[in-house]
Write an enzyme that holds these catalytic residues in place. Structure first.
Site, PDB file in Angstrom:
ATOM      1  N   ASP A  95       7.934 135.842  44.842  1.00 47.89           N
ATOM      2  CA  ASP A  95       8.294 135.157  46.090  1.00 47.89           C
ATOM      3  C   ASP A  95       9.753 135.310  46.501  1.00 47.89           C
ATOM      4  O   ASP A  95      10.106 135.126  47.652  1.00 47.89           O
ATOM      5  CB  ASP A  95       7.974 133.656  45.976  1.00 47.89           C
ATOM      6  CG  ASP A  95       8.644 133.009  44.773  1.00 47.89           C
ATOM      7  OD1 ASP A  95       9.310 133.724  44.013  1.00 47.89           O
ATOM      8  OD2 ASP A  95       8.498 131.792  44.598  1.00 47.89           O
ATOM      9  N   HIS A  96      10.623 135.679  45.549  1.00 47.09           N
ATOM     10  CA  HIS A  96      12.055 135.683  45.861  1.00 47.09           C
ATOM     11  C   HIS A  96      12.563 137.026  46.377  1.00 47.09           C
ATOM     12  O   HIS A  96      13.672 137.103  46.879  1.00 47.09           O
ATOM     13  CB  HIS A  96      12.868 135.317  44.613  1.00 47.09           C
ATOM     14  CG  HIS A  96      12.925 133.857  44.322  1.00 47.09           C
ATOM     15  ND1 HIS A  96      11.820 133.109  44.040  1.00 47.09           N
ATOM     16  CD2 HIS A  96      13.977 132.997  44.282  1.00 47.09           C
ATOM     17  CE1 HIS A  96      12.175 131.858  43.817  1.00 47.09           C
ATOM     18  NE2 HIS A  96      13.482 131.758  43.966  1.00 47.09           N
ATOM     19  N   ASP A 160      12.820 127.974  37.281  1.00 45.04           N
ATOM     20  CA  ASP A 160      13.344 127.767  38.626  1.00 45.04           C
ATOM     21  C   ASP A 160      13.658 126.280  38.724  1.00 45.04           C
ATOM     22  O   ASP A 160      12.861 125.455  38.278  1.00 45.04           O
ATOM     23  CB  ASP A 160      12.295 128.149  39.671  1.00 45.04           C
ATOM     24  CG  ASP A 160      12.906 128.158  41.056  1.00 45.04           C
ATOM     25  OD1 ASP A 160      13.213 129.244  41.563  1.00 45.04           O
ATOM     26  OD2 ASP A 160      13.106 127.065  41.615  1.00 45.04           O
ATOM     27  N   ARG A 448      18.912 123.762  49.867  1.00 46.28           N
ATOM     28  CA  ARG A 448      20.306 124.051  49.541  1.00 46.28           C
ATOM     29  C   ARG A 448      21.041 124.624  50.726  1.00 46.28           C
ATOM     30  O   ARG A 448      20.468 125.383  51.505  1.00 46.28           O
ATOM     31  CB  ARG A 448      20.368 125.074  48.404  1.00 46.28           C
ATOM     32  CG  ARG A 448      19.768 124.505  47.181  1.00 46.28           C
ATOM     33  CD  ARG A 448      20.144 125.279  45.946  1.00 46.28           C
ATOM     34  NE  ARG A 448      19.741 124.453  44.834  1.00 46.28           N
ATOM     35  CZ  ARG A 448      19.159 124.907  43.738  1.00 46.28           C
ATOM     36  NH1 ARG A 448      18.967 126.187  43.587  1.00 46.28           N
ATOM     37  NH2 ARG A 448      18.819 124.072  42.791  1.00 46.28           N
ATOM     38  N   SER A 643      20.922 126.524  40.650  1.00 49.93           N
ATOM     39  CA  SER A 643      19.807 127.315  40.146  1.00 49.93           C
ATOM     40  C   SER A 643      19.651 127.271  38.630  1.00 49.93           C
ATOM     41  O   SER A 643      20.575 126.973  37.886  1.00 49.93           O
ATOM     42  CB  SER A 643      20.035 128.760  40.578  1.00 49.93           C
ATOM     43  OG  SER A 643      19.275 129.640  39.816  1.00 49.93           O
ATOM     44  N   ARG A 645      19.021 130.071  37.153  1.00 52.60           N
ATOM     45  CA  ARG A 645      19.227 131.482  36.776  1.00 52.60           C
ATOM     46  C   ARG A 645      20.130 131.593  35.551  1.00 52.60           C
ATOM     47  O   ARG A 645      21.297 131.201  35.583  1.00 52.60           O
ATOM     48  CB  ARG A 645      19.777 132.287  37.967  1.00 52.60           C
ATOM     49  CG  ARG A 645      21.115 131.835  38.475  1.00 52.60           C
ATOM     50  CD  ARG A 645      21.485 132.487  39.816  1.00 52.60           C
ATOM     51  NE  ARG A 645      20.710 131.903  40.906  1.00 52.60           N
ATOM     52  CZ  ARG A 645      21.134 131.760  42.161  1.00 52.60           C
ATOM     53  NH1 ARG A 645      22.332 132.194  42.496  1.00 52.60           N
ATOM     54  NH2 ARG A 645      20.374 131.225  43.077  1.00 52.60           N
TER      55      ARG A 645
HETATM   56  C1  MIC Z   1      17.255 128.753  44.116  1.00 56.86           C
HETATM   57  O1  MIC Z   1      16.683 128.003  44.885  1.00 56.86           O
HETATM   58  O2  MIC Z   1      18.484 128.767  43.966  1.00 56.86           O
HETATM   59  C2  MIC Z   1      16.436 129.701  43.286  1.00 56.86           C
HETATM   60  C3  MIC Z   1      16.715 131.052  43.756  1.00 56.86           C
HETATM   61  O3  MIC Z   1      15.068 129.437  43.464  1.00 56.86           O
HETATM   62  C4  MIC Z   1      16.828 129.503  41.821  1.00 56.86           C
HETATM   63  C5  MIC Z   1      16.239 130.483  40.906  1.00 56.86           C
HETATM   64  C6  MIC Z   1      16.922 131.806  40.905  1.00 56.86           C
HETATM   65  O4  MIC Z   1      18.138 131.865  40.953  1.00 56.86           O
HETATM   66  O5  MIC Z   1      16.216 132.811  40.810  1.00 56.86           O
HETATM   67  C7  MIC Z   1      16.562 128.113  41.278  1.00 56.86           C
HETATM   68  O6  MIC Z   1      16.543 127.165  42.023  1.00 56.86           O
HETATM   69  O7  MIC Z   1      16.454 127.963  40.051  1.00 56.86           O
HETATM   70 FE1  SF4 Z   2      12.580 129.711  46.760  1.00 52.74          FE
HETATM   71 FE2  SF4 Z   2      14.484 128.352  45.442  1.00 52.74          FE
HETATM   72 FE3  SF4 Z   2      14.351 128.366  48.124  1.00 52.74          FE
HETATM   73 FE4  SF4 Z   2      12.551 127.095  46.751  1.00 52.74          FE
HETATM   74  S1  SF4 Z   2      14.723 126.596  46.826  1.00 52.74           S
HETATM   75  S2  SF4 Z   2      12.173 128.412  48.498  1.00 52.74           S
HETATM   76  S3  SF4 Z   2      12.275 128.409  44.976  1.00 52.74           S
HETATM   77  S4  SF4 Z   2      14.771 130.094  46.797  1.00 52.74           S
END
Ligand code: MIC
Ligand code: SF4
Length: 755
Positions: A95-96, A160, A448, A643, A645
């Site tokens: 999905d990313h 995640d 975010r 995140s 990550r």
């Molecule tokens: C996000 O919302 O920041 C992400 C991208 O979903 C991350 C995961 C990632 O960095 O791949 C998260 O929230 O953990």
């Molecule tokens: Fe995807 Fe993270 Fe955004 Fe949710 S907050 S839609 S998991 S990138």
């Protein structure tokens, strides 16, 4: 029928007796969070009256979820663990990695070509190790999990931070780094600090313009981005029961933004309705049989002050719609004050884009409420002033909203419907002209809004709000508009007012889908080959990190003293860098490029102590690495917010940073550092942050007697020959100290396999 129903029934079989035992042991009624935690203690974990906020406890989660951007690293690590199959049901969701540009069809095609190598890798690893695989276009991990895998009373971890969404269906679901997921998939216990508990009592009923999103926007304003750290938020009260299941998911989802370990709600009728609507009557029936165990005890909710460490009360009937931002999700402004706040702070008033979607707000209900406003715009002759963009949460939602005519309405309004994926929320947005870096405002229903997050432009002021408010604000095109009180002028020059949004919790005709995008793994994957091309720019097999050399760390150079907010987006940016998530060396070139250097207030410009010149952070760090010199990163409050990550911990590890010393950490990032064999330290006296100078050479003393609860000493050797000696704290337990010594947790698993 639900996936893994036998596993769920087994969990339900054990729940009553385990809860009874815990209640006896504690000698008091239990919150829901405690019930789920106690009923998921790992088989080897002795049950006791754990101390909130300090005991480390081993758990046995029921399942694991991973998304494509983090799964690569999680699975590269799992491949080293030497197991033939995952020990618990696990899934991967693509999905990313899909850029939003022209619209769903074209964008998906481009992504599956561009990232073919990665999707093929994830697909074949999943096939081999018994992992369910959701193809690109199937949907956003957390919506797909809510629709298919979440179940009341269960415990799940996911790579995640928004894994917490599943609290909307009464789970304890927790975001972790890939190394943690690797442990659980390898059948090992999973460790968590026993959390403190925040109770949120909801009274009254939502009405008019207010939605579930406003509950969490308000909570974010109260708790701030670090107020939930190491805490579980439990929602209860008649207001909680009045919310839809996906609305509860929205609230839990964005609990990540206050740093909470997770959030949850007790099982109720809204969850039962949702389970039945998503074809899981079997879970609803099983849950109904042990209903009283799937929510907090009555005595707890009758006298919450006695059982929760903190209590917040929100009356939904009085709650106003909120708009949070810019640049941080906890800057909460009720809509009635937005105009004044925007004018006072000089936020650009004109809204340049309205984006609906992301894991927190892409349910059928969300889209149906937003579409009710889009319909009104058409009926009342209003032309939206700002462009609209929509990312449905899953193929099941997309298919159903298409059938119900919603997509048509959006299209009539000129909206672009992107793939069922994260898209702009994770910076995968090929936004026209964003490289011009103009000051502009966008409103979205995401979680975010850190600087540069959606479009890479540091001058984009992003505001987080509900999908219905996004719809209304995009129609009006200005931050000064309050749909509750203000009129708009339509194409004919008439004054018109928008009626409050209306929508359906669940589709009247039921959900429908032709191909949900799921691929089941091979029953026997032993013959499946996983290939990683040595010349690949996107995937790289991992080399084990070196073990600790057994002596104090001396002569470390200060790499950067980061000032202010330093989220995982600042440490390891997403967007264009996502493509290197499976290649540690390549992605390391983004290390800390977003962090602000306290000495010159610039990003990605630090002094190379070997040459005296300023250069990009990864370049300077590679120079230290080449010279065999370790370094240290210094940071401010809530370092590593955001995140899950683990790249934000692995990149510094890979490039030779030895320690990260900060005022405070966000939970997941601190654990990720520990897991990868790094030293994550906090100032015993926060004011010592000011003692760190640009040319410092730093020693960390006390590592040969590194022990839980025992401070370490850091010596700052300043370039004028003077020294400062400061005390630093850490939260390593005995096991985590072993990870440090071994050079990372994975080295221990690997050694176990060989032994
Ligand atoms: C996000 O919302 O920041 C992400 C991208 O979903 C991350 C995961 C990632 O960095 O791949 C998260 O929230 O953990
Ligand atoms: Fe995807 Fe993270 Fe955004 Fe949710 S907050 S839609 S998991 S990138």
């Amino acid at each position: 029928m639900a996936f893994d129903i036998d596993m769920i029934k087994k969990v339900y079989q054990n729940i009553p007796s385990r809860i009874e035992a815990a209640r006896k042991q504690l000698g008091r009624p239990l919150t829901l969070a405690e019930k789920i935690l106690y009923s998921h203690l790992h088989a080897d974990q002795k049950s006791e009256n754990f101390e909130r906020g300090s005991s480390y406890v081993d758990f046995g989660p029921d399942r694991v979820a991973m998304q494509d951007a983090t799964a690569q690293m999680a699975l590269l690590q799992f491949m080293q663990a030497g197991r033939p199959k995952v020990a618990v049901p696990s899934t991967v969701h693509c999905d990313h990695l899909i850029t939003a540009k022209q619209g769903a069809k074209t964008d998906l095609k481009v992504a599956t070509t561009e990232s073919k190598e990665v999707f093929d890798f994830l697909g074949s690893v999943s096939n081999k190790y018994g992992i369910g695989f959701w193809k690109p276009g199937a949907g956003i991990i957390h919506q797909v999990v809510l629709e298919n895998y979440a179940f009341p009373g269960g415990m799940m971890i996911g790579t995640d931070s928004h894994t917490v969404n599943a609290g909307g269906l009464g789970m304890i679901a927790i975001g972790v780094g890939g190394a943690d997921a690797c442990d659980v998939m390898a059948g090992l216990p999973w460790e968590l600090k026993w959390p403190k508990l925040i109770g949120v009592k909801l009274t009254g009923n939502l009405s008019g313009w207010t939605s579930a999103k406003d509950v969490i926007l308000k909570v974010a304003g109260i708790l701030t981005v670090k107020g939930g750290t190491d805490k579980i938020i439990e929602y209860f009260g008649e207001g909680a029961q009045s919310l839809s299941c996906t609305g509860k998911g929205t609230i839990c989802n964005m609990g990540a933004e206050v740093g909470a370990t997770t959030s949850t709600f007790g099982y109720d009728e809204s969850m039962e309705r949702y389970l039945r609507a998503t074809n899981r009557a079997d879970i609803a029936d099983a849950a109904n049989k042990i209903k009283e165990h799937l929510t907090g005890d009555k005595e707890v909710y009758a006298d919450p002050k006695k059982y929760f460490d903190e209590l917040i009360e929100i009356n939904l009937s009085e709650l106003e719609p909120h708009v949070n931002g810019p640049f941080t999700p906890d800057l909460a402004t009720p809509i009635s004050q937005l105009k004044a706040a925007a004018e006072k702070n000089g936020w650009p008033l004109k809204i340049q884009a309205g984006l609906i979607g992301s894991c927190t707000n892409s349910s059928y209900e969300d889209i149906s409420r937003a579409v009710s406003l889009a319909k009104q715009a058409l009926e009342k002759g209003l032309k939206p002033k700002s462009p609209y963009m929509i990312n449905p949460g899953s193929e099941q939602i997309r298919y159903t909203i298409e059938r119900d005519g919603f997509l048509k309405v959006f299209e009539q309004l000129g909206a672009t419907v992107f793939t069922n994926a994260c898209g702009p929320c994770i910076g995968m947005w090929d936004r026209k002209d964003s490289e011009k870096k103009e000051k502009n405002t966008i409103v979205h229903s995401f979680n975010r809004n850190f600087a540069k997050r959606a479009d890479g432009n540091p001058n984009t002021y992003a505001f987080v709000t509900s999908p219905e408010m996004v719809a209304a604000l995009a129609i009006a095109g200005a931050l000064t508009f309050n749909p509750l009180t203000d009129y708009l002028t339509n194409e004919k020059g008439e004054k018109v007012k928008l009626d409050p949004p209306a929508g359906d919790e669940l589709p009247k005709k039921g959900f429908a889908v032709e191909d949900a995008g799921y691929q089941a793994p091979a029953a026997d994957g032993s013959k499946v080959e996983v290939l990683v091309d040595k010349a690949s720019k996107r995937l790289q097999l991992l080399d084990p990190f070196a073990a600790w050399e057994g002596v104090d760390l001396k002569g470390l150079k200060l790499l950067i003293k980061a000032k202010g907010k330093c989220t995982t987006d600042h440490i390891s940016m997403a967007g264009p860098w996502l493509k290197f998530r499976g290649h540690l060396d390549n992605i390391s070139n983004n290390m800390l490029i977003g962090a602000v250097n306290a000495f010159n207030e610039k990003t990605d410009s630090v002094k190379n102590q070997l040459t005296g010149n300023y250069d990009s952070v990864p370049v300077v760090q590679r120079a230290y690495k080449a010279a065999g010199i370790g370094s240290i990163v210094v940071g401010d409050e809530n370092y590593g917010e955001g995140s899950s990550r683990e790249h934000a911990a692995m990149e510094p590890r890979h490039l030779g940073v030895r320690a990260v010393l900060v005022k405070s950490f966000a939970r997941i990032h601190e654990t990720n550092l520990k897991k990868q064999g790094m030293l994550g330290l906090t100032f015993a006296n926060k004011a010592d942050y000011d003692k760190i100078q640009e040319n410092d050479v730093i020693d960390i003393i006390g590592l040969t007697s590194f022990a839980p609860g025992k401070q370490l000493t850091v010596v700052l050797n300043h370039d004028n020959g003077s020294k400062d000696e400061i005390k630093v704290n850490h939260s390593y337990n005995a096991q985590q100290i072993e990870w440090f010594k071994a050079g990372g947790a994975l080295n221990i698993i690997r050694a176990g396999v060989k032994a």
